[in-house]
Design a protein around this motif. Sequence first.
Motif, PDB file in Angstrom:
ATOM      1  N   ALA A 148      18.980  31.760  21.375  1.00 14.74           N
ATOM      2  CA  ALA A 148      19.602  33.051  21.089  1.00 14.74           C
ATOM      3  C   ALA A 148      20.571  33.407  22.204  1.00 14.74           C
ATOM      4  N   ALA A 149      21.486  34.317  21.901  1.00 14.93           N
ATOM      5  CA  ALA A 149      22.457  34.752  22.899  1.00 14.93           C
ATOM      6  C   ALA A 149      22.985  36.130  22.524  1.00 14.93           C
ATOM      7  N   TYR A 150      23.457  36.861  23.539  1.00 11.75           N
ATOM      8  CA  TYR A 150      24.154  38.124  23.270  1.00 11.75           C
ATOM      9  C   TYR A 150      25.256  38.313  24.299  1.00 11.75           C
ATOM     10  N   ARG A 151      26.234  39.141  23.949  1.00 10.47           N
ATOM     11  CA  ARG A 151      27.278  39.501  24.901  1.00 10.47           C
ATOM     12  C   ARG A 151      27.870  40.853  24.542  1.00 10.47           C
ATOM     13  N   TRP A 152      28.466  41.487  25.542  1.00  5.22           N
ATOM     14  CA  TRP A 152      29.213  42.728  25.379  1.00  5.22           C
ATOM     15  C   TRP A 152      30.678  42.399  25.115  1.00  5.22           C
ATOM     16  N   VAL A 153      31.323  43.228  24.312  1.00  2.50           N
ATOM     17  CA  VAL A 153      32.757  43.103  24.041  1.00  2.50           C
ATOM     18  C   VAL A 153      33.379  44.475  24.202  1.00  2.50           C
ATOM     19  N   SER A 154      34.389  44.564  25.062  1.00  2.49           N
ATOM     20  CA  SER A 154      35.035  45.853  25.333  1.00  2.49           C
ATOM     21  C   SER A 154      36.236  46.073  24.416  1.00  2.49           C
ATOM     22  N   ALA A 155      36.384  47.317  23.949  1.00  2.00           N
ATOM     23  CA  ALA A 155      37.574  47.717  23.193  1.00  2.00           C
ATOM     24  C   ALA A 155      38.443  48.671  24.001  1.00  2.00           C
ATOM     25  N   LYS A 156      38.115  48.881  25.281  1.00  2.44           N
ATOM     26  CA  LYS A 156      38.831  49.843  26.109  1.00  2.44           C
ATOM     27  C   LYS A 156      40.226  49.348  26.464  1.00  2.44           C
ATOM     28  N   ASP A 157      41.157  50.279  26.563  1.00  2.00           N
ATOM     29  CA  ASP A 157      42.501  49.989  27.055  1.00  2.00           C
ATOM     30  C   ASP A 157      42.594  50.343  28.528  1.00  2.00           C
ATOM     31  N   ILE A 186      17.047  30.113  30.620  1.00  2.00           N
ATOM     32  CA  ILE A 186      17.958  31.263  30.660  1.00  2.00           C
ATOM     33  C   ILE A 186      19.171  30.910  31.509  1.00  2.00           C
ATOM     34  N   SER A 187      20.353  31.082  30.926  1.00  2.00           N
ATOM     35  CA  SER A 187      21.593  30.844  31.655  1.00  2.00           C
ATOM     36  C   SER A 187      22.696  31.705  31.035  1.00  2.00           C
ATOM     37  N   GLU A 188      23.934  31.250  31.147  1.00  2.00           N
ATOM     38  CA  GLU A 188      25.064  32.010  30.639  1.00  2.00           C
ATOM     39  C   GLU A 188      26.173  31.050  30.231  1.00  2.00           C
ATOM     40  N   SER A 189      27.081  31.552  29.395  1.00  2.00           N
ATOM     41  CA  SER A 189      28.240  30.775  28.975  1.00  2.00           C
ATOM     42  C   SER A 189      29.423  31.719  28.815  1.00  2.00           C
ATOM     43  N   ASN A 190      30.627  31.129  28.697  1.00  2.00           N
ATOM     44  CA  ASN A 190      31.866  31.912  28.665  1.00  2.00           C
ATOM     45  C   ASN A 190      31.984  32.791  29.909  1.00  2.00           C
ATOM     46  N   LEU A 191      31.620  32.217  31.058  1.00  2.00           N
ATOM     47  CA  LEU A 191      31.751  32.934  32.329  1.00  2.00           C
ATOM     48  C   LEU A 191      33.217  32.863  32.764  1.00  2.00           C
ATOM     49  N   MET A 192      33.952  33.927  32.448  1.00  2.00           N
ATOM     50  CA  MET A 192      35.375  34.002  32.767  1.00  2.00           C
ATOM     51  C   MET A 192      35.660  35.413  33.289  1.00  2.00           C
ATOM     52  N   ASP A 193      36.364  35.502  34.418  1.00  2.00           N
ATOM     53  CA  ASP A 193      36.819  36.795  34.940  1.00  2.00           C
ATOM     54  C   ASP A 193      35.658  37.771  35.117  1.00  2.00           C
ATOM     55  N   TYR A 194      34.546  37.278  35.667  1.00  2.00           N
ATOM     56  CA  TYR A 194      33.333  38.081  35.796  1.00  2.00           C
ATOM     57  C   TYR A 194      32.406  37.332  36.742  1.00  2.00           C
ATOM     58  N   TYR A 214      30.863  47.854  42.870  1.00  2.00           N
ATOM     59  CA  TYR A 214      31.034  47.505  41.464  1.00  2.00           C
ATOM     60  C   TYR A 214      31.190  45.998  41.377  1.00  2.00           C
ATOM     61  N   ILE A 215      30.983  45.428  40.183  1.00  2.00           N
ATOM     62  CA  ILE A 215      30.898  43.966  40.082  1.00  2.00           C
ATOM     63  C   ILE A 215      32.120  43.320  39.438  1.00  2.00           C
ATOM     64  N   ALA A 216      32.953  44.108  38.753  1.00  2.00           N
ATOM     65  CA  ALA A 216      34.123  43.504  38.106  1.00  2.00           C
ATOM     66  C   ALA A 216      35.220  44.531  37.907  1.00  2.00           C
ATOM     67  N   GLU A 217      36.450  44.079  38.039  1.00  2.00           N
ATOM     68  CA  GLU A 217      37.641  44.871  37.719  1.00  2.00           C
ATOM     69  C   GLU A 217      38.224  44.331  36.423  1.00  2.00           C
ATOM     70  N   CYS A 218      38.444  45.214  35.450  1.00  2.00           N
ATOM     71  CA  CYS A 218      38.835  44.771  34.109  1.00  2.00           C
ATOM     72  C   CYS A 218      40.125  45.440  33.674  1.00  2.00           C
ATOM     73  N   MET A 219      40.774  44.804  32.708  1.00  2.00           N
ATOM     74  CA  MET A 219      42.000  45.336  32.129  1.00  2.00           C
ATOM     75  C   MET A 219      41.947  45.141  30.624  1.00  2.00           C
ATOM     76  N   GLY A 220      41.909  46.233  29.891  1.00  2.00           N
ATOM     77  CA  GLY A 220      42.037  46.190  28.443  1.00  2.00           C
ATOM     78  C   GLY A 220      40.857  45.559  27.736  1.00  2.00           C
ATOM     79  N   PRO A 221      40.994  45.379  26.426  1.00  2.00           N
ATOM     80  CA  PRO A 221      39.921  44.767  25.638  1.00  2.00           C
ATOM     81  C   PRO A 221      39.612  43.359  26.147  1.00  2.00           C
ATOM     82  N   ARG A 222      38.348  43.020  26.140  1.00  2.00           N
ATOM     83  CA  ARG A 222      37.946  41.699  26.621  1.00  2.00           C
ATOM     84  C   ARG A 222      36.513  41.395  26.186  1.00  2.00           C
TER      85      ARG A 222
END
Length: 649
Positions: free
Chosen positions: A122-131, A197-205, A247-255
């Motif tokens: 199983a897996a889960y992830r967050w997806v941002s819609a923020k601008d 337990i691990s992770e995937s799609n580790l990008m910009d984080y 804080y742990i990450a700086e983000c820009m826009g949806p991701r």
Amino acid sequence: MKTLFLMVILTAFSFLLSAKDYTLESPSGKVQIKVAIADQISYSVLLDDRVIIAPSQISMEISDGTIWGKDAKVRKAKTTSVSQEITPVVQRKYAKIQDEYKQLTLNFKDYSLQFRAYDEGAAYRWVSAKDGEYKVNSELASFVFPNDCGLWFPEEESMYSHQEREYLREKLSDIGTERFASTGLLADCGNGVKTYISESNLMDYPGMFLRGCDKNDKALVGKFAGVVLETEQTSDRDVKPTKYANYIAECMGPREFPWRAIVISENDAQLVQSELIYKLAPECKIENTNWIKPGKVAWDWWNANNIYGVDFVAGVNTQTYKYYIDFASEYGLEYIILDEGWYVLSDIMQLEKDMDVKALIDYGKEKNVEVILWVVWKALDDKLEEALDQFQAWGAAGIKIDFMQRDDQWMVNFYEKIAAECAKRELLVDYHGAYKPSGLDRAYPNVISYEGVKGLENAKWSNLPDPEHNVTLPFTRMVAGAMDFTPGAMINRNKTNFNDVFTQPMSPGTRCHQLAMYPVFESPLQMLADNPSNYYREPECMEFLSAVPSVWDDTKVLAAKVSDYIAVARRSGDTWYVGAMTDWDARELELNMDFLGEGAYTIKVWKDGLNADKHASDFAQETLEVTSSSTVKVKMAPGGGWAAIIKKK
């Protein structure tokens, strides 16, 4: 009165929308994910109605004060099914990977949550819609177990780490809040079921570590490095963070954010066969991949360039590396590495006086052997474009980049930058001093291998890796992906007479334990770590090492028990290669040959010699005939191994 009644109805309707349970089943129905939406979002994972992960809260705090997952109201829920076939650019276990899952997407105001249920996990992830710009202050990723399970715990002392750890056997209740481990981490859920337990799609984080909780909580919780604000460079290779942001990450826009991945196995063999981390990774970002070539490598550093029987002074010089090229060419190895010493460590553009890299690369091309260049990450980054352009102009095949020792957001982005810049110049990348694979190798298949493992180099200064550690790795670190363990020692010792010698290193365990690593350990860029002068004295072993591939069309796990033993059969074309390894206990296995096709086959075996328990380099050979109905008996000495090549008659 009507207004008050309407408000009550609307409030009740709002509660019904927000306080709701969702269930997602894997394609066969074997794995279930249950998601509870109330004042907090929680999820649980079941295997055949047995709780594997008990209700576990998840959330993400954003810099504007919003907490995703708190008082959440679902706006839309959608379930989709996917059944597809993935053809990896660089194979590891399989030429084709079957990718089947069901996905639940829950949409909220500024974000969504995606859950995937596979028959293997199983897996889960967050997806941002923020601008616009925003920060992630923190992420709560929790994994609550229904009981006090046992762990294989790769404990860390600091998040500034090579992530080359021993897997400690611990009880969950003994970890406590102060101890933490790198991922992936393996848990024993009982009755043969294990959870990785691990992770995937580790990008910009930042990458995820796992810390313990209070002993009554039976949980592991994600731990993340803050954004690095200040560093101190203490040597050519050590650039240590000295100040982190809150804080742990700086983000820009949806991701999209990384997948939190849970591999579930009902037997230990399933861990070795899992490709869940690869399936969750982003798709290939390189248009032309025809130039990416896996292979085996003659490696210089482990054996300290300590060649002998030659008419020149051995060392970091052009003559020595021509010797390596000649050896690689004779035995059909695709690459050599120029490891530490070929450039002045303070300036990557300045060669050491006895090195002519261009002449070596040209000489290698005449012999059909390519050259990979070792670099320290900071020296490369200081002159990135100039250096990579030079490597390309020389005709180098790739780089082995070392000593990053971090997985904060900046460093994770650096990994991708290196992968992308090297891809532009058709250069391979082998990450050392590195965190585990977590999806970058699918997005950039020129990322050919990773270290992030306590591998054979450690035998130069310690009694690890020993055979028990070696038969733990396929079920832990290797589940994440390619593992540059660097096998191939030709000086072998048993438990009582092993000694760490930096310039003439040896391995704990037998010769055949080392040979078996080539079919068992996965690395599309697979090293031959020992001295070519030693290999020349071992033609029987070189018969196996020159033939065994580094990538595979198919994989079958024939026998497996974490930290005790493993036997794997891998197919390349029409030929099968088999490796079996044991811990410090002598062991006998019976391997079923039912993976073979019809007809008769010849199996050539390299096995522990009768005296391998006393003289670990002792081995013997035999040739047998087998069919798909045959059973082959394997007898291994303490710390022993067994290797074979199977061909159709």
